[in-house]
Write a protein that holds these residues in place. Structure first.
Motif, PDB file in Angstrom:
ATOM      1  N   VAL A 135     -19.962  10.733  -8.174  1.00 39.39           N
ATOM      2  CA  VAL A 135     -21.460  10.850  -7.724  1.00 39.39           C
ATOM      3  C   VAL A 135     -22.406  10.194  -7.526  1.00 39.39           C
ATOM      4  CG1 VAL A 135     -22.817  13.063  -8.566  1.00 39.39           C
ATOM      5  CG2 VAL A 135     -20.818  13.220  -8.644  1.00 39.39           C
ATOM      6  N   LEU A 136     -22.716   8.958  -8.915  1.00 39.20           N
ATOM      7  CA  LEU A 136     -23.309   8.124  -9.088  1.00 39.20           C
ATOM      8  C   LEU A 136     -23.158   7.885  -7.364  1.00 39.20           C
ATOM      9  CD1 LEU A 136     -25.618   7.056 -10.592  1.00 39.20           C
ATOM     10  CD2 LEU A 136     -23.547   6.110 -11.889  1.00 39.20           C
ATOM     11  N   ALA A 137     -22.062   6.574  -7.481  1.00 40.68           N
ATOM     12  CA  ALA A 137     -21.784   5.839  -5.984  1.00 40.68           C
ATOM     13  C   ALA A 137     -21.957   6.943  -5.210  1.00 40.68           C
ATOM     14  CB  ALA A 137     -20.275   5.673  -5.816  1.00 40.68           C
ATOM     15  N   GLY A 138     -21.648   7.957  -4.878  1.00 39.65           N
ATOM     16  CA  GLY A 138     -22.158   8.793  -3.446  1.00 39.65           C
ATOM     17  C   GLY A 138     -24.159   9.009  -3.563  1.00 39.65           C
ATOM     18  N   SER A 139     -24.449   8.878  -4.691  1.00 42.50           N
ATOM     19  CA  SER A 139     -25.974   9.091  -4.748  1.00 42.50           C
ATOM     20  C   SER A 139     -26.589   7.384  -4.244  1.00 42.50           C
ATOM     21  CB  SER A 139     -26.706   9.222  -5.920  1.00 42.50           C
ATOM     22  OG  SER A 139     -25.933  11.375  -6.213  1.00 42.50           O
ATOM     23  N   ALA A 140     -26.229   6.164  -5.113  1.00 46.92           N
ATOM     24  CA  ALA A 140     -26.633   5.486  -5.013  1.00 46.92           C
ATOM     25  C   ALA A 140     -26.616   4.887  -3.284  1.00 46.92           C
ATOM     26  CB  ALA A 140     -26.116   4.664  -5.016  1.00 46.92           C
ATOM     27  N   GLY A 141     -25.180   4.693  -2.796  1.00 48.24           N
ATOM     28  CA  GLY A 141     -24.775   4.857  -1.486  1.00 48.24           C
ATOM     29  C   GLY A 141     -26.060   6.118  -0.314  1.00 48.24           C
ATOM     30  N   THR A 142     -26.415   7.054  -0.890  1.00 51.10           N
ATOM     31  CA  THR A 142     -27.091   8.010  -0.009  1.00 51.10           C
ATOM     32  C   THR A 142     -28.463   7.354   0.143  1.00 51.10           C
ATOM     33  OG1 THR A 142     -25.823   9.592  -0.413  1.00 51.10           O
ATOM     34  CG2 THR A 142     -28.238  10.044   0.890  1.00 51.10           C
ATOM     35  N   LEU A 143     -29.409   6.705  -0.870  1.00 56.42           N
ATOM     36  CA  LEU A 143     -30.611   6.019  -1.092  1.00 56.42           C
ATOM     37  C   LEU A 143     -30.559   4.818   0.423  1.00 56.42           C
ATOM     38  CD1 LEU A 143     -33.346   6.688  -2.481  1.00 56.42           C
ATOM     39  CD2 LEU A 143     -32.187   5.313  -4.760  1.00 56.42           C
ATOM     40  N   ILE A 144     -30.322   3.887  -0.572  1.00 57.03           N
ATOM     41  CA  ILE A 144     -29.712   2.697   0.287  1.00 57.03           C
ATOM     42  C   ILE A 144     -29.918   3.005   1.635  1.00 57.03           C
ATOM     43  CG2 ILE A 144     -28.675   0.688   0.671  1.00 57.03           C
ATOM     44  CD1 ILE A 144     -27.511   0.761  -2.631  1.00 57.03           C
ATOM     45  N   GLY A 145     -28.947   3.805   2.391  1.00 59.12           N
ATOM     46  CA  GLY A 145     -28.485   4.664   3.355  1.00 59.12           C
ATOM     47  C   GLY A 145     -29.528   5.024   4.187  1.00 59.12           C
ATOM     48  N   VAL A 146     -30.519   5.806   3.732  1.00 64.14           N
ATOM     49  CA  VAL A 146     -31.675   6.852   3.782  1.00 64.14           C
ATOM     50  C   VAL A 146     -32.638   5.541   4.023  1.00 64.14           C
ATOM     51  CG1 VAL A 146     -33.510   8.072   3.089  1.00 64.14           C
ATOM     52  CG2 VAL A 146     -31.423   9.028   2.814  1.00 64.14           C
ATOM     53  N   TYR A 147     -33.320   4.639   3.101  1.00 63.29           N
ATOM     54  CA  TYR A 147     -33.458   3.845   3.003  1.00 63.29           C
ATOM     55  C   TYR A 147     -33.571   2.227   5.054  1.00 63.29           C
ATOM     56  CZ  TYR A 147     -36.348  -1.151   2.448  1.00 63.29           C
ATOM     57  OH  TYR A 147     -36.399  -2.530   2.398  1.00 63.29           O
ATOM     58  N   LEU A 148     -32.279   2.155   4.549  1.00 64.10           N
ATOM     59  CA  LEU A 148     -32.130   0.958   5.947  1.00 64.10           C
ATOM     60  C   LEU A 148     -31.934   2.286   7.088  1.00 64.10           C
ATOM     61  CD1 LEU A 148     -28.764   0.183   4.555  1.00 64.10           C
ATOM     62  CD2 LEU A 148     -31.006  -1.577   4.946  1.00 64.10           C
ATOM     63  N   LEU A 149     -31.655   3.469   7.101  1.00 65.84           N
ATOM     64  CA  LEU A 149     -32.447   4.309   8.428  1.00 65.84           C
ATOM     65  C   LEU A 149     -34.084   4.296   8.830  1.00 65.84           C
ATOM     66  CD1 LEU A 149     -30.234   7.433   8.098  1.00 65.84           C
ATOM     67  CD2 LEU A 149     -29.793   5.131  10.200  1.00 65.84           C
ATOM     68  N   HIS A 150     -34.452   3.875   7.930  1.00 62.90           N
ATOM     69  CA  HIS A 150     -36.428   4.886   8.003  1.00 62.90           C
ATOM     70  C   HIS A 150     -36.071   3.278   8.582  1.00 62.90           C
ATOM     71  CE1 HIS A 150     -36.029   8.041   5.656  1.00 62.90           C
ATOM     72  NE2 HIS A 150     -37.328   8.502   6.632  1.00 62.90           N
TER      73      HIS A 150
END
Length: 499
Positions: free
Chosen positions: A413-428
């Motif tokens: 869960v922690l890895a998925g949350s961190a990856g999601t946050l980084i992915g959202v930042y990179l998409l923006h």
């Protein structure tokens, strides 16, 4: 012609009437409230202007107005000073006219005030927007506490351009430029990664991070929960996917320097549905092989479940096992065109720009900025897929769909949350960078409705027009040659006559 007959004095029989003579000699009497109007003379039938009461003493008995009737003021001694006269005789070019100008001594001797030559006091001025009185500033005398301001030497290039040899790259803050607005964009590809950490942008990124988390949980739930939350999940998916299309549109054609909020202006058509469709169209154009393989796989899975329920054997797969690898290879090739296709669908306004040569022109026109956007989208896609896999593993472990592993569930869960946050930042970051590429290079894309591409016709009318055009050009050239020959012949004849 000015009449000099005695002044007409109206008789005081009727005080409420205005009596004045007409040009024909007829006396006209009208009411006092008709002053300034027009009436008709009863004798001659002419239309006559009715004078005001203060103008009655300027009318002669024959109805003519006295022009330039000035009453001399005996108390004003300045009227006695002779003014500039008019010289009636002509003295020739070498003759000198007498100087009839009034001297300053005569004015002062006649009693003129000492400050008569000072400018008159100006009328008060008011601000046109606020209505406040604009008062002059009182400037204090330069004393001990006065600060000396050293003016900036505009001839020094290091002061006027901030040390840059190119004035377009000059630092505008290095000089005093009160009325000079910086036309260069405030956000650039270099400063953009830091700009996304500003308050507004960071707030929007955190909202999208929460939306991605909810979507990951939504799609990992069992089918019953997905059907129960179908409407809410579908609306959230529309808003999240369409948000990235809004980001490209706002930072590109709209030239805004911040990320739009989720659902933007909350218009379903303009802010949710159309941006979602544009992003989906770009995704389908570039990744249709993988989408096709996934759709066929879902069909085979549903057919297998149906056969198991009916007690039949599972059918053979529709596609061979190598189809997924082939689709993955095709998607890896078409991924190079994904930023260009996404930019076209979100900003060009016409699907005709999805032609292969226009997509290639968009990729070439973007330059190094396009390569940077391509790298950002690749990193964002890899991180997003990894975070989604981590969430799926965590939910599978939570619902006992996988055997226990040594890694705890909270780590996934922690890895998925961190990856999601980084992915959202990179998409923006990728979408914002794509908007900046549009700002700088959209004139080089040559899209439909942007540049006219002339198509040569081959019909009979076009051939006739070309023939007439060639004939007119030939006749103009012939006339030009004839004119040159005539000029040369005239020059030779003139030279012969001079000899």
């Amino acid at each position: 012609m000015v009449h000099t007959s005695p002044r007409f004095v109206p008789p005081p029989e009727v005080a409420a009437l205005i009596r004045f003579p007409c040009n024909c000699g007829n006396e006209i009497a009208v009411r006092e409230d008709m002053a300034g109007d027009v009436t008709q003379c009863g004798r001659c039938g002419r239309l006559v202007d009715i004078p005001y009461l203060e103008d009655l003493d300027k009318i002669d008995r024959d109805g003519a107005f006295k022009i330039n009737v000035d009453t001399p003021n005996p108390d004003n001694k300045l009227d006695e000073v002779p003014g500039q006269g008019v010289v009636l005789e002509y003295r020739g070019k070498k003759g000198k006219s007498p100087d009839r100008r009034t001297s300053l001594e005569k004015f002062m001797a006649a009693g003129a005030p000492a400050d008569f030559d000072k400018p008159a006091k100006s009328r008060p001025k008011y601000d046109p927007e606020t209505g406040e009185l604009i008062a002059p500033l009182d400037i204090a005398d330069r004393g001990v506490d006065a600060q000396t301001v050293t003016p900036i030497d505009e001839s020094d290039p290091h002061l006027s351009t901030g040390g840059h040899t190119d004035p377009r790259q000059a630092d505008k803050s290095s000089t005093l430029r009160y009325a000079d607005r910086n036309t260069q964009p405030r956000v650039s590809l270099v400063s953009l990664p830091v700009e996304l950490f500003m308050a507004h942008n960071a707030f929007v990124i955190m909202i999208l991070f929460a939306g991605h988390i909810l979507l990951n949980v939504y799609f990992a739930l069992p089918l019953a929960f997905i059907l129960f939350l179908s409407l809410a999940g579908f609306l959230l998916m529309l808003g999240v996917v369409g948000h990235y299309g809004n980001t490209i549109e706002d930072t590109g054609p709209e030239q805004r320097d911040e990320i739009p909020t989720l659902f933007r202006n909350a218009s379903f058509a303009e802010d949710i549905w159309l941006p979602f469709v544009r992003v989906v169209v770009a995704t389908c154009v570039c990744f249709w092989p993988m989408i096709l393989v996934q759709a066929v796989g879902l069909y085979d899975r549903a057919a297998g479940i149906s056969a198991g329920v009916a007690g039949r054997a599972a059918p053979e797969p529709t596609l061979p096992s190598e189809a997924a690898l082939i689709a993955l290879g095709l998607c890896a090739i078409t991924f190079f065109a994904f930023p260009a296709v996404l930019l076209i669908t979100c900003t060009s306004g016409s699907m005709a720009n999805l032609a292969p040569h226009r997509i290639a022109r968009t990729m070439w026109g973007g330059g190094l900025g396009y390569i940077w956007c391509l790298m950002l989208f690749a990193m964002a896609l890899a991180v997003t897929l990894g975070s989604t896999g981590a969430f799926n593993v965590a939910l599978a472990l939570a619902f006992d769909q996988l055997p226990p592993v040594a890694i705890p569930t909270w780590a996934f869960v922690l890895a998925g949350s961190a990856g999601t946050l980084i992915g959202v930042y990179l998409l923006h970051l990728a979408c914002f960078s794509l908007g900046l590429v549009y700002r700088k290079h959209h004139g080089d894309f040559r899209w439909v409705h942007q540049h006219f591409e002339k198509v040569e016709r081959d019909d009979a009318m076009s051939k006739l027009e070309k023939f007439h055009k060639r004939e007119r050009a030939r006749q103009r050239a012939k006339a030009r040659r004839s004119l040159v020959d005539t000029e040369r012949r005239d020059e030779r004849q003139l030279a012969a006559l001079r000899k």
